[in-house]
Design an enzyme around this catalytic site. Structure first.
Site, PDB file in Angstrom:
ATOM      1  N   ASP A  41       0.787  -0.475   5.322  1.00  0.00           N
ATOM      2  CA  ASP A  41       0.096   0.778   5.663  1.00  0.00           C
ATOM      3  C   ASP A  41      -1.165   0.912   4.808  1.00  0.00           C
ATOM      4  O   ASP A  41      -1.217   1.713   3.876  1.00  0.00           O
ATOM      5  CB  ASP A  41       1.033   1.969   5.436  1.00  0.00           C
ATOM      6  CG  ASP A  41       0.421   3.284   5.888  1.00  0.00           C
ATOM      7  OD1 ASP A  41      -0.515   3.261   6.710  1.00  0.00           O
ATOM      8  OD2 ASP A  41       0.875   4.347   5.400  1.00  0.00           O
ATOM      9  N   ASP A  70       0.932  -1.253  -4.977  1.00  0.00           N
ATOM     10  CA  ASP A  70      -0.240  -0.401  -4.786  1.00  0.00           C
ATOM     11  C   ASP A  70      -1.209  -0.682  -5.935  1.00  0.00           C
ATOM     12  O   ASP A  70      -0.789  -1.068  -7.035  1.00  0.00           O
ATOM     13  CB  ASP A  70       0.143   1.083  -4.770  1.00  0.00           C
ATOM     14  CG  ASP A  70      -0.896   1.942  -4.059  1.00  0.00           C
ATOM     15  OD1 ASP A  70      -0.713   2.231  -2.860  1.00  0.00           O
ATOM     16  OD2 ASP A  70      -1.909   2.311  -4.695  1.00  0.00           O
ATOM     17  N   SER A  71      -2.498  -0.486  -5.672  1.00  0.00           N
ATOM     18  CA  SER A  71      -3.499  -0.724  -6.711  1.00  0.00           C
ATOM     19  C   SER A  71      -3.615   0.445  -7.679  1.00  0.00           C
ATOM     20  O   SER A  71      -4.213   0.310  -8.743  1.00  0.00           O
ATOM     21  CB  SER A  71      -4.865  -0.996  -6.074  1.00  0.00           C
ATOM     22  OG  SER A  71      -5.290   0.132  -5.322  1.00  0.00           O
ATOM     23  N   PHE A 111       0.861  -1.190   0.000  1.00  0.00           N
ATOM     24  CA  PHE A 111       0.000   0.000   0.000  1.00  0.00           C
ATOM     25  C   PHE A 111       0.897   1.239   0.000  1.00  0.00           C
ATOM     26  O   PHE A 111       0.760   2.138   0.836  1.00  0.00           O
ATOM     27  CB  PHE A 111      -0.936   0.029   1.215  1.00  0.00           C
ATOM     28  CG  PHE A 111      -1.767  -1.205   1.419  1.00  0.00           C
ATOM     29  CD1 PHE A 111      -2.970  -1.370   0.742  1.00  0.00           C
ATOM     30  CD2 PHE A 111      -1.352  -2.196   2.299  1.00  0.00           C
ATOM     31  CE1 PHE A 111      -3.746  -2.505   0.945  1.00  0.00           C
ATOM     32  CE2 PHE A 111      -2.124  -3.330   2.507  1.00  0.00           C
ATOM     33  CZ  PHE A 111      -3.318  -3.487   1.829  1.00  0.00           C
ATOM     34  N   CYS A 137      -5.327   3.070  10.147  1.00  0.00           N
ATOM     35  CA  CYS A 137      -5.787   4.462  10.213  1.00  0.00           C
ATOM     36  C   CYS A 137      -7.301   4.512  10.416  1.00  0.00           C
ATOM     37  O   CYS A 137      -7.926   5.562  10.236  1.00  0.00           O
ATOM     38  CB  CYS A 137      -5.384   5.233   8.958  1.00  0.00           C
ATOM     39  SG  CYS A 137      -6.137   4.624   7.429  1.00  0.00           S
TER      40      CYS A 137
END
Length: 393
Positions: A297, A247-248, A225, A337
């Site tokens: 993350d 990451d996407s 991420f 988060c």
């Protein structure tokens, strides 16, 4: 001014200066109050408790602004903004960092307002109907801060929808390039303030990036991420042997590669994967990949209490995958988060992952948001970022 009366035995949180009043705590409203109007708040016997702004469309009916009878006028808003700015003066004077949070909503006694500084630009979010009412004086005050050349709005979050407000994006003061060059602890980053995640960058991880980088010299590092490569840039500058980023988002990975190049990273040591992170981690695990340091993350997995159980399963799953790829005595930096997931529950999810991976997990440091993202003692919800730095045997 309308008056909101709390139900019997439902005033304790407000007396203890928690800034949110939910619909279930309200016995009635005397007078007319439109979305964003300032109201007086009283207990069931009529004793004055404070003032806040009201929105009948929101689950949070009142967000408290003061616990006395201070007038809520332009002078009030101006003074609150200026106080928040003064608190960040040590960061503002730093030669090594020019990107930081200027205003952190409730924690700075400005509920619904976020303001992040990127060099000479300030990116602001007006997230509630009450703070929307004060936008002109807030923008004027931010624009007057020394060194600020522009104020750009990024009020394009789901919070606005829940408040009955449309998204709003655009320049409010001055002019700025779409991409702003900033420095963070001496590391260079390009921040897209128009379309980047949040206000353009994850400023809350500044201190954690530096802490994790200490463990990366001469090691193979996986940044899951990765967004625009914050952790990877620090690892590269610290001397990591290799970097793998997942990451996407294609644009995010492009930004990460650009930021690594900006900081002098050797492109031959960097591999990027645009993919669903869960799926890619499984592919890597099944292929026998091993890393010395892994950063996990992810974005918010839970936006409310109803999603917490599902979120905890996701945290366990992603950390299990990471532990299955860590070399013996490897370092795992893992984060949540999700405001709705507290630190104890997150720690438990990581411990469950360790049990299922048959690995012993030592927590060597608990991590959280930076000093420019303060936590209000009477408002535990302001502690949204939880992290663990672990050694996995």
């Amino acid at each position: 001014m309308a008056t909101v009366t709390l139900s019997p035995k439902r005033d304790r949180a407000t007396r203890h200066r928690h800034p949110w009043i939910f619909a279930a705590s309200i016995a009635g409203v005397k007078g007319s109050a439109a979305a964003g109007d300032v109201v007086d708040v009283t207990d069931a016997r009529g004793a004055f408790l404070g003032r806040g702004y009201f929105n009948e469309q929101s689950r949070i009916r009142v967000r408290m602004l003061s616990w006395d009878d201070t007038p809520i006028d332009d002078s009030f808003w101006r003074a609150r903004v200026q106080a928040a700015v003064r608190r960040r003066e040590p960061l503002a004077r730093s030669a090594e960092t020019n990107a930081y949070r200027m205003i952190h909503a409730e924690a700075d006694q400005l509920p619904g307002l976020i303001a992040d500084r990127y060099a000479e630009s300030v990116v602001v979010q007006f997230l509630t109907a009450g703070i929307e009412r004060a936008r002109d004086v807030i923008v004027e005050t931010l624009a007057s801060v020394d060194g600020v050349r522009c104020v750009f709005e990024r009020s394009d979050t789901a919070s606005r929808t829940r408040e009955g407000l449309p998204a709003s994006v655009g320049m409010l003061h001055g002019e700025a390039p779409k991409t702003v060059d900033v420095v963070e602890n001496g590391h260079a980053f390009a921040v897209n303030i128009e379309s980047g995640q949040k206000t353009g960058f994850y400023l809350d991880q500044r201190d954690n990036r530096a802490l994790v980088a200490v463990h990366t010299r001469g090691r193979d590092v996986l940044d899951a991420f990765c967004h625009t490569g914050g952790f990877a840039v620090y690892a590269a500058r610290a001397g990591a042997r290799s970097l793998t980023l997942i990451d996407s988002s294609g644009p995010a990975l492009a930004g990460a590669r650009a930021n690594l190049e900006k900081n002098g990273a050797d492109a031959s040591t960097v591999v990027t994967h645009q993919a669903d992170v869960f799926e890619e981690l499984r592919v890597m695990r099944d292929a026998g990949r091993r890393f010395d340091v892994i950063v996990v993350d992810p974005p918010k997995f839970a936006t409310n209490q109803h999603q917490v159980d599902k979120a905890l399963r996701a945290y366990k799953d992603v950390n299990l995958l990471a532990m299955q790829m860590l070399a013996p005595e490897g370092i795992l930096a893992t984060f949540s988060c999700s405001q709705a997931v507290d630190a104890a529950a997150f720690t438990m999810a990581v411990s469950w992952a360790g049990v299922d991976a048959a690995r012993d997990v030592q927590i060597i440091r608990r991590l959280g948001q930076g000093i420019d993202h303060p936590i209000l003692a009477t408002f535990p919800e302001s502690e949204y970022l939880k992290g663990l730095l672990c050694r996995v045997a």
